[in-house]
Scaffold this motif. Structure first.
Motif, PDB file in Angstrom:
ATOM      1  N   ILE A 266      39.800  39.451  55.340  1.00 33.00           N
ATOM      2  CA  ILE A 266      40.055  39.367  53.907  1.00 33.00           C
ATOM      3  C   ILE A 266      39.464  40.621  53.267  1.00 33.00           C
ATOM      4  O   ILE A 266      38.253  40.805  53.253  1.00 33.00           O
ATOM      5  CB  ILE A 266      39.438  38.096  53.301  1.00 33.00           C
ATOM      6  N   THR A 267      40.328  41.486  52.782  1.00 34.08           N
ATOM      7  CA  THR A 267      39.878  42.788  52.293  1.00 34.08           C
ATOM      8  C   THR A 267      39.683  42.831  50.780  1.00 34.08           C
ATOM      9  O   THR A 267      38.925  43.673  50.283  1.00 34.08           O
ATOM     10  CB  THR A 267      40.877  43.891  52.691  1.00 34.08           C
ATOM     11  N   ALA A 268      40.359  41.975  50.024  1.00 38.86           N
ATOM     12  CA  ALA A 268      40.214  42.044  48.567  1.00 38.86           C
ATOM     13  C   ALA A 268      40.715  40.771  47.908  1.00 38.86           C
ATOM     14  O   ALA A 268      41.515  40.023  48.488  1.00 38.86           O
ATOM     15  CB  ALA A 268      40.965  43.243  48.000  1.00 38.86           C
ATOM     16  N   VAL A 269      40.227  40.543  46.712  1.00 34.28           N
ATOM     17  CA  VAL A 269      40.721  39.493  45.831  1.00 34.28           C
ATOM     18  C   VAL A 269      41.114  40.152  44.523  1.00 34.28           C
ATOM     19  O   VAL A 269      40.387  41.001  44.001  1.00 34.28           O
ATOM     20  CB  VAL A 269      39.651  38.408  45.568  1.00 34.28           C
ATOM     21  N   HIS A 270      42.276  39.796  44.021  1.00 37.32           N
ATOM     22  CA  HIS A 270      42.797  40.411  42.795  1.00 37.32           C
ATOM     23  C   HIS A 270      43.152  39.296  41.820  1.00 37.32           C
ATOM     24  O   HIS A 270      43.868  38.359  42.168  1.00 37.32           O
ATOM     25  CB  HIS A 270      44.026  41.250  43.147  1.00 37.32           C
ATOM     26  N   PHE A 271      42.608  39.354  40.604  1.00 33.61           N
ATOM     27  CA  PHE A 271      42.993  38.356  39.608  1.00 33.61           C
ATOM     28  C   PHE A 271      42.808  38.903  38.199  1.00 33.61           C
ATOM     29  O   PHE A 271      41.922  39.731  37.946  1.00 33.61           O
ATOM     30  CB  PHE A 271      42.206  37.051  39.786  1.00 33.61           C
ATOM     31  N   PRO A 272      43.659  38.451  37.263  1.00 30.68           N
ATOM     32  CA  PRO A 272      43.515  38.879  35.875  1.00 30.68           C
ATOM     33  C   PRO A 272      42.279  38.246  35.258  1.00 30.68           C
ATOM     34  O   PRO A 272      41.867  37.146  35.651  1.00 30.68           O
ATOM     35  CB  PRO A 272      44.791  38.351  35.205  1.00 30.68           C
TER      36      PRO A 272
END
Length: 343
Positions: A266-272
């Motif tokens: 798991i390399t990244a989490v992206h969220f507004p």
């Protein structure tokens, strides 16, 4: 600085060439991490990825998880320790780094431009990428922001970035945005205790949620925000998955679970972030005894989004409730999650 880097590279190369069960590798870059995963696969050596190792405090099976495996410590990988906040046009508002020099190149932005945060003198092939348009949950409203956090960013690092942004929004007189972030920060600050938050990483937290069904205080916030998770398989291919879809899918159709089983990271989490005009966010965690460092009876996060008046046709809301019930002896008997989208 070059000499220690060369020494680390030589030591790492020697370990990779003779990778075997019981060895410990500490890659310092995504390139080294991929080399370790590929070498282990070629040598038929199973790998145990390790970061803060806080999961062992809950799941005792984690103590045996590294037996007969090569241990790969991912919390030294600089690209995974980057946290960046972008506004709706892709301009970097905030950038946090943990450790020394960070070799990192940001993903492609919605308008096709590249926001590059590489440090001078370094060239890196690995780039975080935004999910395809069909995965995008965030509405590009006035004042909207997107957070991209690497898998090795700690919960403390995430909390610090959100608090900084909250202060900035308050200074600008954006009362609703500051209040939204205040709810988010208050919720995250109740996850476990300070020592655990200092060590626990976003990637490890989500991996436990996927593989061990961790009763997560963080998931309601991420799902209500429409978070997406990025994974990198051992062949170097990136995968984006909508977090909500990963959690409601069955084991046989869960893409993330299948990728993790084959050694993906798991390399990244992206969220507004809930700072756009017309967005209201609140969350709550209900416990029985202690304010923090205790499993919740109920976790709740709610995101309400109203389009601008000129384009308003209906109001939209997203609500996630995570409820944990107990039997008479006080032990957990069920963990129920509800996700409701109202148009």
């Amino acid at each position: 600085a070059a000499a220690p880097q060369q020494q680390q590279q030589q030591q790492f190369n020697a370990l990779v060439m003779h990778i075997q069960q019981g060895c410990v590798l500490a890659p310092a870059s995504m390139q080294q991490l991929l080399e370790a995963l590929q070498a282990a696969n070629a040598a038929h050596v199973p790998v145990h990825l390790l970061a803060g190792n806080t999961g062992a405090g809950i799941y005792k099976s984690q103590w045996q998880a590294s037996e007969n495996r090569a241990i790969v410590l991912v919390h030294h990988v600089q690209e995974l320790k980057e946290l960046t906040i972008l506004d709706s046009s892709g301009v970097q508002l905030q950038n946090s780094r943990t450790g020394s020099a960070v070799h990192y190149s940001l993903k492609e932005l919605p308008n096709g431009q590249q926001a590059d945060t590489r440090m001078a003198g370094h060239s890196v092939a690995f780039k975080h990428q935004l999910a395809p348009a069909e995965y995008s949950h965030a509405q590009q409203q006035q004042g909207s922001c997107t957070l991209v956090a690497g898998g090795a960013v700690t919960l403390t690092g995430l909390l610090g970035a959100l608090k900084n942004l909250e202060a900035e929004q308050a200074d600008q007189g954006r009362v609703q945005a500051a209040q939204n972030l205040r709810y988010m920060c208050a919720h995250i600050s109740r996850i476990a205790g300070t020592l655990v938050r200092n060590a626990a990483t976003l990637g490890g937290h989500l991996a436990l949620a996927f593989t061990q069904h961790l009763e997560s205080d963080l998931l309601p916030i991420l799902i209500a925000a429409g978070a997406e998770v990025e994974l990198l398989d051992r062949d170097g291919k990136q995968h984006w998955n909508f977090l909500e879809d990963c959690l409601v899918s069955s084991s046989s159709s869960n893409t993330v679970l299948q990728l993790l089983d084959t050694g993906a990271v798991i390399t990244a989490v992206h969220f507004p972030l809930p700072v756009a005009d017309g967005v209201a966010f609140w969350s709550s965690k209900l416990t029985t005894h202690r304010r923090c460092n205790e499993h919740a009876i109920v976790n709740m996060a709610c995101w309400l989004s109203t389009p601008p008046a000129a384009a308003r046709t209906r109001s939209q809301s997203s609500l996630l409730l995570s409820s944990r019930s107990s039997n008479g002896s006080g032990s957990s008997s069920s963990n129920i999650q509800f996700y409701v989208a109202v148009g």
